[in-house]
Design a protein around this motif. Structure first.
Motif: not given
Length: 373
Positions: A184-201
């Motif tokens: 819908g064009g909104g934004h949210a703080d996903k810093a923790e999710t991105v950090l964990l997912s990136g480390v998993a990758g």
């Protein structure tokens, strides 16, 4: 040769388009055709990189790649993966997620879009490591020599690629992820999710790539012995066969190929939602595209295209690097699929043209030497 290699792709295309008409009429036919083209354009670099790995494997594992591998690619990544995203992000059971995908397509698309930051971080880090390990390796053949020579020298520093990848992940988590794009064009703080997912990758790449490399290296002594036997065979006039990797090494290389394909398919799966949120049409279109990518990989191996056009692999890896950056940037900003596809095609096309020019230059030098002789 073309029919033998692409025969199954042609058959799947026909069946898929017929199924699309029966399921969604001619509108469904058009959507599936567009999705197929989208998948092929976004994954051409995937085929080139896969070919570089597949040519090291024996005939048995090449067949496994085309049979079991395609089942994983089509049903796993193009059908199960989008449903799994919803199940995990919305904390639903698999059956509930399937029902949601079939019965409430708008809500399904919303959940997948909201899960994009974690998907982009995982896939972006995996692909970024592939690119960094390639450019930091000292290679005899260099395409962009002015860039690749200093990078090869920097590559002598242990774990440099991991350090750079982690730095870029931290930057992404503290910038793009702070205002991640949502449905819908909104934004949210996903810093923790991105950090964990990136480390998993990153961990996935290190584990799968490390195991593949370990078992491949274990076979070096055996290959050296086989090469010595080949040399003896040449001297005696016997037929010489090329050494191909099999056993555990081939298994982990196959596993590496599947994870690589999964990372490449992230942008295709997410991009497909810009065209349709119907999971059936999406699976049909992306599945047809995946079949052509597989067939193209085998064609490149059997025709020896990578040996004839030596810069193609370079171009594909630069396309991987570009895709990794695009995925990380897409955490906050919407990147049109056309840009993603065109960047990859442009880099591979450039490397192909460079290879042709190189071959012409070598042929011209040989003619000059022959004339002098």
């Amino acid at each position: 040769m073309v029919l033998k290699t692409f025969g199954w792709s042609f058959a799947v295309t026909a069946l898929g388009l017929v199924a699309a008409v029966l399921y969604g009429g001619w509108a469904g036919f058009g959507i599936v055709a567009i999705l197929s083209i989208l998948e092929i354009s976004l994954s051409f670099d995937n085929a080139v990189v896969n070919a570089g790995i597949l040519k090291k494997m024996n005939a048995f594992w090449q067949k496994i790649f085309l049979t079991i591998g395609i089942l994983i690619a089509v049903f796993g990544m193009r059908l199960v993966f989008p449903v799994l995203i919803v199940a995990v992000s919305a904390q639903l059971g698999p059956i509930e997620a399937v029902e949601l995908a079939l019965n409430d397509k708008d809500k399904y698309q919303e959940l997948v879009t909201d899960a994009h930051p974690s998907i982009a971080a995982f896939g972006g880090m995996f692909l970024l490591m592939i690119f960094l390990d390639f450019v930091f390796q000292d290679r005899e053949i260099k395409w962009l020599a002015r860039l690749e020579r200093p990078l090869a020298k920097l590559g002598k520093v242990d774990m440099l690629s991991v350090c750079i990848a982690l730095i870029l992940l931290l930057i992404s988590a503290t910038t793009f992820a702070k205002s991640a794009h949502q449905h819908g064009g909104g934004h949210a703080d996903k810093a923790e999710t991105v950090l964990l997912s990136g480390v998993a990758g990153l961990i996935t790449y290190l584990v799968v790539g490390g195991l593949s490399g370990y078992f491949e290296k274990k076979l070096e002594d055996e290959e050296e012995r086989e090469h010595e036997e080949e040399e003896k065979a040449r001297r005696s006039g016997k037929k010489v066969t090329a050494v191909a990797v099999g056993g555990k090494a081939a298994f982990f290389m196959f596993l590496y190929l599947e994870v690589l394909d999964a990372s490449f398919s992230f942008d295709g799966v997410i991009g497909a939602f810009a065209i349709t949120n119907d999971i059936v049409l999406m699976a049909l279109g992306l599945g047809i595209g995946a079949m052509y990518v597989r067939s193209l990989t085998v064609y490149l191996v059997r025709e020896g295209t990578l040996d004839d056009y030596v810069y193609l692999e370079h171009g594909a890896h630069y396309a991987i690097g570009a895709l990794a950056v695009i995925l990380l940037v897409s955490i906050q900003y919407e990147i049109p699929e056309a840009i993603t596809g065109l960047v990859g095609v442009a880099l591979i096309g450039w490397s192909f043209w460079s290879s042709i020019r190189r071959n012409r230059a070598i042929a011209a030098r040989q003619k000059v030497l022959e004339k002098k002789a």
